[in-house]
Design a protein around this motif. Structure first.
Motif, PDB file in Angstrom:
ATOM      1  N   ALA A  75       0.900  -1.154  -0.093  1.00 41.88           N
ATOM      2  CA  ALA A  75       0.069   0.124   0.050  1.00 41.88           C
ATOM      3  C   ALA A  75       0.744   1.367   0.009  1.00 41.88           C
ATOM      4  O   ALA A  75       2.185   1.042   0.232  1.00 41.88           O
ATOM      5  CB  ALA A  75      -0.886   0.045   1.294  1.00 41.88           C
ATOM      6  N   ALA A  76       0.314   2.499  -0.221  1.00 38.83           N
ATOM      7  CA  ALA A  76       1.019   3.634  -0.236  1.00 38.83           C
ATOM      8  C   ALA A  76       1.954   3.776   1.252  1.00 38.83           C
ATOM      9  O   ALA A  76       1.193   3.403   2.142  1.00 38.83           O
ATOM     10  CB  ALA A  76       0.081   4.777  -0.332  1.00 38.83           C
ATOM     11  N   SER A  77       2.842   4.229   1.084  1.00 39.17           N
ATOM     12  CA  SER A  77       3.823   4.366   2.299  1.00 39.17           C
ATOM     13  C   SER A  77       2.949   5.637   3.372  1.00 39.17           C
ATOM     14  O   SER A  77       2.707   6.602   2.692  1.00 39.17           O
ATOM     15  CB  SER A  77       5.102   4.872   2.114  1.00 39.17           C
ATOM     16  OG  SER A  77       5.778   3.912   1.474  1.00 39.17           O
ATOM     17  N   ASP A  78       2.953   5.192   4.604  1.00 39.64           N
ATOM     18  CA  ASP A  78       2.601   6.009   5.470  1.00 39.64           C
ATOM     19  C   ASP A  78       3.553   6.674   6.129  1.00 39.64           C
ATOM     20  O   ASP A  78       4.336   6.013   6.884  1.00 39.64           O
ATOM     21  CB  ASP A  78       1.515   5.207   6.490  1.00 39.64           C
ATOM     22  CG  ASP A  78       0.832   6.224   7.440  1.00 39.64           C
ATOM     23  OD1 ASP A  78       1.363   7.353   7.646  1.00 39.64           O
ATOM     24  OD2 ASP A  78      -0.108   5.881   8.388  1.00 39.64           O
ATOM     25  N   THR A  79       3.861   7.754   6.073  1.00 36.55           N
ATOM     26  CA  THR A  79       5.070   8.516   6.700  1.00 36.55           C
ATOM     27  C   THR A  79       4.647   9.654   7.632  1.00 36.55           C
ATOM     28  O   THR A  79       5.549  10.327   8.084  1.00 36.55           O
ATOM     29  CB  THR A  79       5.961   9.300   5.758  1.00 36.55           C
ATOM     30  OG1 THR A  79       5.171  10.061   5.068  1.00 36.55           O
ATOM     31  CG2 THR A  79       6.768   8.126   4.729  1.00 36.55           C
ATOM     32  N   ASP A  80       3.457   9.624   7.996  1.00 33.58           N
ATOM     33  CA  ASP A  80       2.758  10.593   8.966  1.00 33.58           C
ATOM     34  C   ASP A  80       3.309  10.170  10.230  1.00 33.58           C
ATOM     35  O   ASP A  80       3.531   8.909  10.614  1.00 33.58           O
ATOM     36  CB  ASP A  80       1.404  10.790   8.913  1.00 33.58           C
ATOM     37  CG  ASP A  80       0.697  11.297   7.685  1.00 33.58           C
ATOM     38  OD1 ASP A  80       1.679  12.068   6.943  1.00 33.58           O
ATOM     39  OD2 ASP A  80      -0.289  11.169   7.191  1.00 33.58           O
ATOM     40  N   PRO A  81       3.460  11.385  11.316  1.00 30.76           N
ATOM     41  CA  PRO A  81       3.868  10.857  12.843  1.00 30.76           C
ATOM     42  C   PRO A  81       2.738  10.169  13.333  1.00 30.76           C
ATOM     43  O   PRO A  81       1.500  10.197  12.770  1.00 30.76           O
ATOM     44  CB  PRO A  81       4.090  12.178  13.225  1.00 30.76           C
ATOM     45  CG  PRO A  81       3.609  13.385  12.522  1.00 30.76           C
ATOM     46  CD  PRO A  81       3.522  12.730  10.941  1.00 30.76           C
ATOM     47  N   LEU A  82       2.869   9.506  14.529  1.00 33.76           N
ATOM     48  CA  LEU A  82       2.047   9.143  15.573  1.00 33.76           C
ATOM     49  C   LEU A  82       0.799  10.173  15.505  1.00 33.76           C
ATOM     50  O   LEU A  82       1.271  11.256  15.895  1.00 33.76           O
ATOM     51  CB  LEU A  82       2.525   8.424  16.401  1.00 33.76           C
ATOM     52  CG  LEU A  82       3.464   7.469  16.693  1.00 33.76           C
ATOM     53  CD1 LEU A  82       4.178   6.979  17.965  1.00 33.76           C
ATOM     54  CD2 LEU A  82       2.737   5.960  15.768  1.00 33.76           C
TER      55      LEU A  82
END
Length: 196
Positions: A75-82
């Motif tokens: 899936a598309a990379s999730d690079t958002d912070p927690l």
């Protein structure tokens, strides 16, 4: 007190993340579904092992069942912070992993640290006795994306020593492979003697 099992059947997000500076990071897994967010604290090694085991399980499911969905394009990379505020639900002790053939999902279960020994029959089970748990169902693309991000999070810390693989500290490093002996580098010798 009865056991609490937080179940996320269709999470919008399940990610690994950290808080703090390299060398002093706290590792979290966070699941989000609708307005519900659960964060659990765990060790760096647990994150690494979980990522490896998810990859291995996806490979095994694809091999056994020939299921094209089990070996997906990530899936598309999730690079958002927690997501914040970050409130720890519990510290992870035992982890479980399985394949749910009905929903074609990877099931990740994280159990709270417990003073009592955890019977393996409690893992991935709805028994009323046992430690609190977080159970997350991931589609194969979600599972692959989780594993990739987790590996990046783990490797984003301090660089390893090329000789002993222990993390290098900014203040210095006593390498066990050199028995604590440090050779001066040519640059260090030249810097020490400005007359050359």
């Amino acid at each position: 007190m009865s056991r609490v099992i937080h179940v996320f059947r269709q999470p919008e997000r399940f990610v690994a993340g950290t808080v703090g500076e390299p060398g002093d990071r706290a590792f979290y897994l966070q699941a989000i579904e609708e307005a519900r967010t659960i964060s659990v604290l765990l060790e760096k090694q647990q994150v690494s092992v979980l990522a490896e085991r998810i990859d291995a399980l996806l490979t095994e499911v694809a091999r056994r069942f020939g299921d094209a969905e089990a070996a997906p394009e990530p899936a598309a990379s999730d690079t958002d912070p927690l997501a914040v505020p970050l409130e720890e639900e519990f510290r992870v002790g035992t982890m479980g992993l399985g394949w749910d053939a009905d929903s074609k999902s990877i099931v990740v279960e994280l159990l709270a640290v417990s003073e009592e020994e955890v019977d393996e029959s409690v893992v991935l089970d709805d028994t009323e006795e046992g430690p609190d748990a977080l159970r997350v169902f991931l589609s194969p693309p979600q599972a692959r994306a989780f594993a990739e991000r987790a590996e990046k999070v783990v490797s984003a810390g301090r660089a390893p020593c090329p000789l002993c693989a222990e993390p290098l500290d900014p203040e210095g490093h006593i390498c066990v492979r050199l028995n604590g002996f440090h050779k001066r580098s040519p640059m260090g010798d030249a810097a020490a003697d400005p007359g050359e």
